[in-house]
Structure formats: structure tokens, C-alpha cells
Write a protein that holds these residues in place. Structure first.
Motif: not given
Length: 287
Positions: A6-9, A28-29, A99-100
Motif C-alpha cells: 500500500t502506498a503511504t507517501r 513494507d518500507l 523496485d526503485y
């Protein structure tokens, strides 16, 4: 199935992407490059990213890990760009994340060498999926920790934009003249011998099953999502058998990779001393 986060920011948009992807942080950090269902190219771009990206990973090519990302558009309320806000509002629900790779650099053929074996695998893979977006103009490759990584597979399998003509489109050859790795002498024959036997019906069915059902519903001409998944499998399975014989180059493939320009490699020659002319220099030498 793909891992779901889930996107948080919402961190920042990536302006170089035509679909305006953005960097987001998740619960998930992890940090991901997010591609949106509400972008102009639509959900088919995300379907192509999943099928081709996961197929590449299973063939041993370096593709960043893919996840699905739940997006609540409210996280973009503080974003000052109206275009980004509208994109987020149109993309609520399930989107795609890659993945960045922090610190990665865009592939530059003058700065990085690629051996013919690896170049051959990438060219063969792009021919299989009919990737029209890996040219020297826009390589869509990154160098991370010294390794070559493949990104952005949304412009692949162009036949899925016109299913009635899919068989005819998938039967066409692949012109690799503009491919970013063409100058490195790609060994396509060796790549086909190694990779083609791996592209089985079971493998393709597995990667097609990773596409979320909500990205496949309501496709004209298909009664079920399973039927549509099967439609993705058939052209790729057929191409794997002989696409290496239909890869064309307008000009002969170089057997030697391009070299950096001379101004980077030539020895630096000293300029003449600004206060001495040639005649005075000769007199000084005679003394």
C-alpha cells in the motif's frame, strides 16, 4: 501472485516517463517507481509490464522486482502539480510498482561495455516480446552496481491493442537496427539456443496468471479473463520457436563495441607558452 503493498507517501514524479510515473514509499518500507492505471496508455501498459517483466526475470535477465500497489488518491492532496493530482485521482485502487534502484544510472553505450552474449540475450528477448522501446534514443536500461538492468516494458506485445490482428502482427519480423545494444555484436543465435527452450506454455501461463483480474476485465472479444490470458500466451509461444531467424539489422552488426570519442581518450598536448614564440624558443635551445 505479485506481492501487494500500500502506498503511504507520494515522493516525486518522474518527468522523463511519457506516462508520468512517480516514486512512492509503501507500507513494507520499500520505495517503488509507480505506474498508474489512470495514465494515458491505460491498463494494457501495466499488463505488458507484468507479463514481459516477469518473463524476463524467469529467463535470467535483470528486471527490478514488480509489485502491485494499492493507492488511496488522498496521498496526493499536497502535490502542487495539478496534472499529478488528476493522475492520482484517476488511479485509485490497484497500480503497478517497480523496485526503485537508488543510485542507478541510465545506460550509455559510450560509458559501458556489454559483451556479445548478454547483448544477444537482451536483443532476443526484445524480439520475442516485440519491444519497440529499447532504441539508442531511449535505451530503457539502467546500470546499477555495474550490472545492466532492463526497465519499462509497457511498449511491448503491440498486438494486444488489436486482438483480431494479433496473429498476423506476432508473425512479423523484428528490426533491431535501432536497438541500443546492436553496436555490441549481439550473439542472437547463442541466446536463442539457451533461452528459447525455456519459453514453454507452462512458463507463459504462469506469468500471465500474475496479471490482476481487474486489469483484464471487459476486454472486447473475450468472455472471461482466462480466455484473455490464453490470448497472451499463444503469440509469445509461437514467436519463441523461430523469432531469432526473423531478427533483422539494416546494417551489418559491429563486432567491436563503439569507442569513446577522441577528446576523452587522446593524450592531452600542451599548448605553446603564451609568452614565447618559436624563434625565441630555438635560440634558448641553442644556448
Amino acid at each position: 501472485m505479485l506481492t501487494e503493498v500500500t502506498a503511504t507517501r507520494y515522493v516525486t514524479p518522474l518527468r522523463e516517463g511519457g506516462s508520468l510515473p512517480g516514486i512512492v514509499e509503501a507500507d513494507d518500507l520499500g520505495t517503488y517507481v509507480m505506474k498508474f492505471t489512470g495514465a494515458g496508455q491505460g491498463r494494457k501498459t501495466l499488463v505488458a509490464e507484468v507479463i514481459c517483466g516477469e518473463l524476463g526475470r524467469r529467463l535470467g535477465l535483470r528486471v527490478p522486482e514488480l509489485v502491485t500497489i494499492q493507492l488511496d488518491p488522498v496521498i496526493g492532496l499536497s502535490e502542487p502539480d495539478q496534472e499529478v493530482q488528476e493522475l492520482l485521482k484517476a488511479s485509485g485502487g490497484l497500480n503497478l510498482g517497480m523496485d526503485y534502484l537508488p543510485g542507478s544510472l541510465g545506460f550509455d553505450p559510450l560509458a559501458y561495455q556489454v559483451d556479445p552474449a548478454e547483448a544477444g540475450k537482451v536483443v532476443w528477448f526484445d524480439a520475442l516480446i516485440n519491444n519497440v522501446d529499447r532504441s539508442w534514443r531511449n535505451p530503457n536500461m539502467l546500470v546499477w552496481h555495474g550490472d545492466l538492468w532492463l526497465i519499462d516494458h509497457g511498449a511491448t506485445m503491440i498486438w494486444h491493442h488489436n486482438w483480431p490482428g494479433a496473429a498476423a502482427s506476432a508473425a512479423k519480423p523484428y528490426n533491431a537496427s535501432d536497438h541500443a545494444l546492436a553496436p555490441f555484436g549481439p550473439d542472437v543465435a547463442a541466446a536463442a539456443a539457451e533461452l528459447a527452450p525455456l519459453v514453454t506454455e507452462e512458463l507463459l501461463t504462469e506469468v500471465a496468471a500474475l496479471v490482476p483480474c481487474e486489469w483484464l476485465v471487459d476486454e472486447p472479444g473475450f468472455d472471461t479473463t482466462d480466455a484473455l490470458r490464453r490470448a497472451y500466451v499463444e503469440p509469445l509461444l509461437a514467436r519463441a520457436a523461430d523469432i531469432h531467424e526473423r531478427i533483422t539489422f539494416d546494417t551489418p552488426v559491429n563486432t567491436k563495441a563503439p569507442q569513446p570519442p577522441g577528446w576523452l581518450t587522446d593524450p592531452i598536448k600542451p599548448w605553446p607558452h603564451p609568452t614565447k614564440n618559436t624563434e625565441n624558443s630555438k635560440k634558448d635551445d641553442d644556448r
